[in-house]
Design an enzyme around this catalytic site. Structure first.
Site, PDB file in Angstrom:
ATOM      1  N   ASP A  59      19.245   4.856  16.555  1.00  0.00           N
ATOM      2  CA  ASP A  59      20.691   4.708  16.473  1.00  0.00           C
ATOM      3  C   ASP A  59      21.257   6.078  16.128  1.00  0.00           C
ATOM      4  O   ASP A  59      20.780   6.736  15.208  1.00  0.00           O
ATOM      5  CB  ASP A  59      21.032   3.699  15.370  1.00  0.00           C
ATOM      6  CG  ASP A  59      22.224   2.840  15.722  1.00  0.00           C
ATOM      7  OD1 ASP A  59      23.253   3.422  16.097  1.00  0.00           O
ATOM      8  OD2 ASP A  59      22.129   1.608  15.605  1.00  0.00           O
ATOM      9  N   ASP A  79      26.407  -6.751  14.483  1.00  0.00           N
ATOM     10  CA  ASP A  79      27.830  -6.869  14.130  1.00  0.00           C
ATOM     11  C   ASP A  79      28.416  -8.215  14.549  1.00  0.00           C
ATOM     12  O   ASP A  79      29.595  -8.471  14.311  1.00  0.00           O
ATOM     13  CB  ASP A  79      28.644  -5.776  14.840  1.00  0.00           C
ATOM     14  CG  ASP A  79      28.289  -4.378  14.379  1.00  0.00           C
ATOM     15  OD1 ASP A  79      27.938  -4.211  13.193  1.00  0.00           O
ATOM     16  OD2 ASP A  79      28.365  -3.447  15.205  1.00  0.00           O
ATOM     17  N   GLU A  96      27.929   2.562  22.572  1.00  0.00           N
ATOM     18  CA  GLU A  96      28.720   1.429  22.097  1.00  0.00           C
ATOM     19  C   GLU A  96      30.180   1.732  22.418  1.00  0.00           C
ATOM     20  O   GLU A  96      30.778   2.614  21.813  1.00  0.00           O
ATOM     21  CB  GLU A  96      28.536   1.234  20.589  1.00  0.00           C
ATOM     22  CG  GLU A  96      29.244  -0.010  20.082  1.00  0.00           C
ATOM     23  CD  GLU A  96      29.476  -0.017  18.576  1.00  0.00           C
ATOM     24  OE1 GLU A  96      29.708  -1.108  18.030  1.00  0.00           O
ATOM     25  OE2 GLU A  96      29.443   1.053  17.938  1.00  0.00           O
TER      26      GLU A  96
HETATM   27  C1  GLC Z   1      29.361   0.409  14.853  1.00  0.00           C
HETATM   28  C2  GLC Z   1      28.189  -0.279  14.199  1.00  0.00           C
HETATM   29  C3  GLC Z   1      28.667  -0.974  12.981  1.00  0.00           C
HETATM   30  C4  GLC Z   1      29.252   0.048  12.040  1.00  0.00           C
HETATM   31  C5  GLC Z   1      30.314   0.896  12.715  1.00  0.00           C
HETATM   32  C6  GLC Z   1      30.598   2.128  11.923  1.00  0.00           C
HETATM   33  O1  GLC Z   1      30.309  -0.493  15.308  1.00  0.00           O
HETATM   34  O2  GLC Z   1      27.566  -1.124  15.114  1.00  0.00           O
HETATM   35  O3  GLC Z   1      27.644  -1.699  12.342  1.00  0.00           O
HETATM   36  O4  GLC Z   1      29.817  -0.594  10.933  1.00  0.00           O
HETATM   37  O5  GLC Z   1      29.909   1.333  13.985  1.00  0.00           O
HETATM   38  O6  GLC Z   1      29.504   3.001  11.970  1.00  0.00           O
END
Ligand code: GLC
Ligand code: CA
Length: 532
Positions: free
Chosen positions: A98, A313, A236
């Site tokens: 990640d 999430d 993402e």
């Molecule tokens: C992304 C992650 C989430 C996190 C956010 C801030 O959406 O998947 O878990 O809280 O970013 O890093």
């Protein structure tokens, strides 16, 4: 289209705090993951997407990184990480890290320096203003935090402990690329890029996602890190449309392998309302339309889809689109079949393959997630009743995905030797657990195992066009090549009025012959057959 390894791969997401605890402190860790690689190999996955394990004060469970080149103590150390990489390779499993580079932790050395020493180069790695504007944080309240020392405000789209990085700064960008290359040299197979669509932000114009320089940055990153290497990258991107997804994922653009789009997830909430205003009667027709749009508009060679129901999430899919009662097993298989036979790379979130469900949270003391807790406090201050707040959190809250992995029916679900697990173990682990699933040849696990194998073995799953068929609202049916996929996305009987015969059953959760004989689909019936 040139075929890449990730076109026929299935990825498995691990949330490290919740997967397996090796040392009895109630928190999952790297050694725990390593100890479960045999299980993942049996499932057949190609790669693990590892949610963050870097050094972090854990304000957002590791999505607040204080050192990108070190490991959080709760997870182990760099030797454990190297051991995981080595053992995973022995098991034919790749590791995808990640990558959280929209922001760091406020405890990262860069931010500490930026705050302590406003004249330092690091100051400009972050975003400081004399006056805040009305941008808000995803986790509630203003996106600006006042800093006493310099009398300025810094930007944070997430928690106060997650200051946003300033991608305009070329020196910062280079440091990020160096760090990525350091991980690539360690043998990781790619990156899942956290909220990557935010890095082109222009706070003064209130531009958050899809800023004008976003794709310049990603192209630069590609050249500096990914070019010429055989890696999987997935962004993402909450705001992606198929057009935007092509910009990221068309091979000609030299950016990313694919992105996560979230349109189907959006159906869980009322349009333009906070995520907590969830919808009880989900719209299956709208879901079909969204899948159809992404399958047909992201054409082969011009982009690539990722396919998912769950992540860390999101609530558990069975508690949203599926059935957690009578049709628990059958609906889980139906949802898996519906998703995995489309074009794209499927992602499985830990526990999905055994049918894990939402947790029956009763009060705030059982929660950990900063987003849910901030929401609860804010909503209750604004007069919302506690029961109503808990109802939303039970349905939508992120902790639903984060309760410990259910390995067996014993105390603590075989996750930890400690009863004090960091989040409670779901009481349904007595029935829903890996040991039970592995012992039952008809379990959800084996449907996932088969879907993963089918993707490896069949090129039509990679290449073939997708054609949505016109059916009853609650029936999702599509053709790809000579294959017909039919899924009843409901607990009611539906008509099968569009197919006459089949040659071979590829996968099913039901008696396919009976369906063709009667012209009726029973609750959650799902199958794929070869028709010509
Ligand atoms: C992304 C992650 C989430 C996190 C956010 C801030 O959406 O998947 O878990 O809280 O970013 O890093
Ligand atoms: Ca531990």
């Amino acid at each position: 289209m040139e075929k890449q390894w990730w076109h026929s791969a299935t990825i498995y997401q691990i949330y490290p705090k919740s997967f397996m605890d090796s040392n009895g402190d109630g928190i999952g860790d790297l050694k725990g993951i390593t100890s479960r690689l045999d299980y993942l190999q049996k499932l057949g996955i190609t790669a693990i997407w590892l949610s963050p394990v870097y050094k972090s004060p854990m304000d957002d469970n590791g999505y607040d990184i204080s050192d990108y080149q070190d490991i959080a103590d709760i997870f182990g150390d760099m030797a454990d990480m190297e051991e995981l990489l080595a053992q995973a390779e022995e098991h034919n499993i790749k590791i995808i890290m990640d990558l959280v580079v929209n922001h760091t932790s406020d405890e990262h050395a860069w931010f500490v320096e930026a705050r302590e020493n406003p004249d330092s180069p690091e100051r400009d790695y972050y975003i400081w203003r004399d006056q805040p504007n009305d941008l808000v944080s995803v986790f509630g309240g203003s996106a600006w935090q006042y800093d006493d020392k310099s009398g300025q405000y810094y930007l944070h789209f997430f928690s106060r402990k997650q200051p946003d990085l300033n991608w305009e700064n070329a020196e910062l960008r280079q440091k990020i690329y160096d760090m990525m290359n350091w991980w690539i040299d360690k043998g990781v197979a790619g990156f899942r890029m956290d909220v990557i669509d935010l890095i082109g932000k222009i706070p003064d114009q209130k531009i958050k996602e899809n800023g004008p320089k976003l794709h310049d940055y990603i192209k630069e990153m590609h050249q500096a890190t990914l070019a010429g290497k055989d890696l999987l990258t997935v962004g993402e991107t909450w705001g992606a449309t198929p057009e935007i997804a092509k910009q990221y994922s068309s091979p000609a653009e030299k950016e990313l392998s694919m992105v996560f789009q979230f349109e189907h997830i959006g159906l869980q909430h009322k349009p333009d309302a906070p995520k907590w205003d969830y919808i009880k009667e989900l719209d299956v027709s709208a879901l079909k339309e969204i899948f159809n749009k992404w399958q047909t508009e992201l054409e082969l060679g011009q982009g690539w889809n990722s396919l998912f129901w769950n992540n860390h999430d999101l609530p558990r899919v069975l508690s949203i689109w599926g059935d957690t009662g009578l049709y628990h097993q059958k609906s889980a298989k139906a949802l898996a079949i519906a998703l995995h036979l489309m074009r794209g790379t499927p992602y499985i979130y830990q526990g999905e393959e055994i049918g894990m469900t939402n947790y029956p949270f009763e009060d705030l003391s059982q929660l950990n997630d900063i987003e849910s807790l901030n929401y609860a406090h804010e909503a209750m201050e604004n007069g919302r009743a506690q029961e109503q707040v808990m109802d939303s959190i039970r349905m939508i809250g992120r902790d639903n995905a984060r309760t410990p992995m259910q390995w067996d029916a014993d105390a603590n679900a075989g996750f930890s030797s400690s009863a004090q697990t960091w989040l409670p173990v779901n009481p349904n682990h007595a029935d829903i657990n890996v040991e039970t699933a592995l012992a039952d040849p008809d379990s959800i696990f084996y449907t996932y195992q088969k879907l993963i194998q089918l993707r490896k073995d069949n090129d039509w799953l990679v290449d073939a066009e997708f054609e949505l068929l016109d059916t009853a609202d609650k029936v999702f049916a599509y053709k790809r090549d000579n294959y017909l996929i039919v899924v009843n996305l409901s607990g009611e009987e539906q008509a099968l009025d569009f197919a006459s015969d089949y040659k071979e059953i590829i996968i099913s959760n039901t008696d396919v012959e009976a369906i063709f004989a009667s012209g009726k689909l029973e609750a959650w019936d799902a199958f794929c057959v070869k028709v010509e």
